[in-house]
Write a protein that holds these residues in place. Structure first.
Motif, PDB file in Angstrom:
ATOM      1  N   ASP A  57      -9.913  64.766  -6.076  1.00 32.94           N
ATOM      2  CA  ASP A  57      -9.523  65.336  -7.367  1.00 32.94           C
ATOM      3  C   ASP A  57     -10.365  66.566  -7.722  1.00 32.94           C
ATOM      4  N   ASP A  58     -11.665  66.483  -7.506  1.00 33.71           N
ATOM      5  CA  ASP A  58     -12.544  67.595  -7.864  1.00 33.71           C
ATOM      6  C   ASP A  58     -12.208  68.847  -7.068  1.00 33.71           C
ATOM      7  N   HIS A  59     -11.794  68.672  -5.825  1.00 29.51           N
ATOM      8  CA  HIS A  59     -11.468  69.829  -4.992  1.00 29.51           C
ATOM      9  C   HIS A  59     -10.177  70.491  -5.451  1.00 29.51           C
ATOM     10  N   ARG A  60      -9.223  69.685  -5.895  1.00 27.42           N
ATOM     11  CA  ARG A  60      -7.981  70.265  -6.412  1.00 27.42           C
ATOM     12  C   ARG A  60      -8.259  71.100  -7.665  1.00 27.42           C
ATOM     13  N   VAL A  61      -9.137  70.591  -8.515  1.00 22.14           N
ATOM     14  CA  VAL A  61      -9.494  71.323  -9.737  1.00 22.14           C
ATOM     15  C   VAL A  61     -10.220  72.618  -9.392  1.00 22.14           C
ATOM     16  N   LEU A  62     -11.189  72.545  -8.480  1.00 21.39           N
ATOM     17  CA  LEU A  62     -11.948  73.734  -8.090  1.00 21.39           C
ATOM     18  C   LEU A  62     -11.045  74.772  -7.415  1.00 21.39           C
ATOM     19  N   ALA A  63     -10.121  74.311  -6.577  1.00 23.05           N
ATOM     20  CA  ALA A  63      -9.207  75.236  -5.895  1.00 23.05           C
ATOM     21  C   ALA A  63      -8.323  75.959  -6.917  1.00 23.05           C
ATOM     22  N   GLU A  64      -7.869  75.237  -7.920  1.00 21.44           N
ATOM     23  CA  GLU A  64      -7.040  75.856  -8.957  1.00 21.44           C
ATOM     24  C   GLU A  64      -7.848  76.892  -9.743  1.00 21.44           C
ATOM     25  N   ARG A  65      -9.092  76.576 -10.030  1.00 23.00           N
ATOM     26  CA  ARG A  65      -9.941  77.543 -10.744  1.00 23.00           C
ATOM     27  C   ARG A  65     -10.239  78.760  -9.878  1.00 23.00           C
ATOM     28  N   LEU A  66     -10.387  78.540  -8.572  1.00 24.26           N
ATOM     29  CA  LEU A  66     -10.585  79.676  -7.670  1.00 24.26           C
ATOM     30  C   LEU A  66      -9.368  80.604  -7.703  1.00 24.26           C
ATOM     31  N   LEU A  67      -8.183  80.028  -7.664  1.00 23.40           N
ATOM     32  CA  LEU A  67      -6.963  80.831  -7.717  1.00 23.40           C
ATOM     33  C   LEU A  67      -6.888  81.613  -9.021  1.00 23.40           C
ATOM     34  N   GLU A  68      -7.309  80.985 -10.111  1.00 22.67           N
ATOM     35  CA  GLU A  68      -7.328  81.682 -11.399  1.00 22.67           C
ATOM     36  C   GLU A  68      -8.311  82.848 -11.368  1.00 22.67           C
ATOM     37  N   SER A  69      -9.456  82.635 -10.711  1.00 19.46           N
ATOM     38  CA  SER A  69     -10.442  83.724 -10.617  1.00 19.46           C
ATOM     39  C   SER A  69      -9.908  84.858  -9.751  1.00 19.46           C
ATOM     40  N   PHE A  70      -9.154  84.521  -8.692  1.00 15.11           N
ATOM     41  CA  PHE A  70      -8.525  85.560  -7.874  1.00 15.11           C
ATOM     42  C   PHE A  70      -7.543  86.378  -8.723  1.00 15.11           C
TER      43      PHE A  70
END
Length: 488
Positions: free
Chosen positions: A317-330
């Motif tokens: 779960d934590d990785h899915r959240v972090l990946a989504e935040r990374l995409l937002e930062s991109f």
């Protein structure tokens, strides 16, 4: 087996949503403060969404009363780093659940940022804590860091990289810290972990411990909630993957990522002994994806696709959240040139919106009236103003005066002899320091060119003295040859 996992995920999602919804509106941390000369000032409380993307999140805000007093509230279920910000000055500290903090900002020269560049020479908000006991987390961290600084200063020759560093000095430091601060080896409390992970970061930076040994002994269990742990993890795996591994060269890594094949890429990473644990491997991959996005050796679209696939396929779960935040930062990076609207007062105190000039080229300048560099560029703009406005009617000059006092702009334009020369639209920033941050204004003068769609044209817009006013992108190619050969 095919129906169990989706149901399990749904159950986890429901539990997480119940936890989130139950926390909405709750506060268990209070910050009571007073700004000695800050009546009416906006006070902001912020933090970071996570240590990987470091996206700033607003936790609360307030306007200081007539006596300068304010209150801020937020919710925390674990110690976390926050910052209090007033105008362009801030101070960070740790908060703990259930605590009430009393702070004072003494008399302060708020005009300091007009006397020097505080972005090159940072100035912290002088936040003083009141009525705290000796066990306060921030006091303990401060004493620990003072102890480390003092020890390293006294032993600087033994850790000097110009010579062979003495590995015994690091053992002595750890023994001193453990004795003086009664550190628990089991890392039961936040302070124990803070000390442990900061020492590990130091050992890595000073090459006192190998990356392999640190990963084997301290990476597991993964503590996503602990900011000091996450800083250590990110530092430990910094450029370990994006720079290429022993098993996979960087150019091969770039090919994997370009295809956006997250599953195949992660399996390949598993060949490295450091990355055999699936959970560690995925988190390290997220660290690498952030680095790859800003590395010219990698295809950005491939990085984005790989991040999306990891987000969709990860069972953590934590990785899915972090990946989504990374995409937002991109997305934030890619959209940095998107329109940034504002509404500011002109010299007559009439509010003017940036949308007024949609459909035109807007040469936006951020200046300070008393700054000689700003005045020099304003003189150049004044010299070419009539030529530009006559030759290219779809170009407008808009200047934002960033002096604290509105009267400085008013006096320049209305009462000085030079004011009549600057006959274009002038606005005052009206104390909106967040606006300056959005436009990347860290020195004066700063120029931003917006195209007719309102998008930023350059990362760094050339100043008037460069000749851009006669050769800008609004000039047709055949006309550019008449003005000269230099192109923007």
């Amino acid at each position: 087996m095919n129906t169990y996992r989706p149901l399990n995920r749904f159950a986890i999602f429901c539990v997480l949503m119940l936890v989130v919804l139950s926390a909405v509106g709750q506060t268990n941390v209070t910050i009571r403060g007073r700004v000695a000369d800050g009546a009416g000032k906006h006070v902001r409380l912020g933090g970071y969404s996570d240590m990987l993307t470091q996206k700033e999140v607003a936790l609360d805000s307030a306007v200081a009363g007539n006596d300068g007093s304010f209150q801020l509230h937020c919710y925390a279920n674990y110690p976390r780093l926050v910052f209090v910000e007033i105008e362009c000055y801030s101070q960070s500290f740790y908060i703990e659940p259930g605590k009430v903090y009393e702070v004072v900002v003494p008399e302060f020269d708020w005009d300091l940022n007009e006397k020097k560049n505080i972005y090159l020479d940072p100035v912290a908000l002088p936040l003083l804590f009141q009525n705290i006991d000796s066990t306060d987390l921030n006091l303990r961290i401060m004493r620990y860091e003072a102890t480390v600084d003092s020890f390293l200063s006294a032993n600087r020759e033994r850790v000097d990289f110009r010579f062979r560093p003495d590995r015994r000095v690091f053992k002595e430091l750890k023994a001193l810290v453990k004795k003086r601060f009664a550190i628990n080896d089991e890392m039961v409390f936040f302070f124990d972990r803070y000390v442990q992970y900061s020492l590990l970061e130091m050992a890595l930076a000073m090459r006192m411990e190998s990356r392999t040994k640190l990963a084997a002994n301290y990476v597991e269990p993964i503590r996503y909630y602990d900011e000091s742990y996450m800083r250590f993890f990110i530092e430990l795996f910094s450029h370990v993957i994006s720079g290429g591994t022993k098993k996979v060269a960087q150019w091969k890594m770039a090919e994997w990522v370009k295809r956006g094949d997250a599953a195949g890429w992660l399996d390949t990473l598993g060949l490295d002994p450091l990355l055999q644990n699936e959970q560690v491997r995925e988190l390290a991959a997220l660290v690498a994806l952030k680095e790859m996005f800003y590395d010219k050796a990698y295809d950005r679209q491939g990085v984005r696709l790989t991040t999306e696939h990891l987000r969709d396929a990860s069972k953590f779960d934590d990785h899915r959240v972090l990946a989504e935040r990374l995409l937002e930062s991109f997305d934030r990076h890619e959209n940095a040139r998107e329109p940034k609207g504002f509404s500011l007062p002109d010299v007559e105190r009439k509010m003017r919106s940036l949308d007024e000039w949609k459909g035109k080229w807007v040469y936006l300048s951020f200046v300070r009236v008393g700054d000689p560099h700003s005045i020099k560029e304003l003189e150049t703009m004044a010299h070419f103003r009539d030529t530009v406005y006559k030759s290219w009617p779809d170009v407008v000059f808009v200047t934002v005066a960033c002096d604290r006092e509105f009267q400085k702009m008013y006096h320049l334009l209305k009462n000085s002899k030079k004011g009549a020369r600057y006959n274009w639209t002038w606005l005052h920033f009206d104390g909106d320091y967040r606006l300056l941050e959005r436009f990347g204004v860290t020195s004066y003068p700063t120029f931003v060119l917006l195209n007719p769609e309102g998008k930023q044209v350059y990362d760094y817009t050339p100043a008037p003295a460069s000749g851009i006013l006669l050769r800008g992108p609004w000039v047709k190619e055949e006309d550019k040859r008449d003005w000269g050969t230099y192109k923007f």
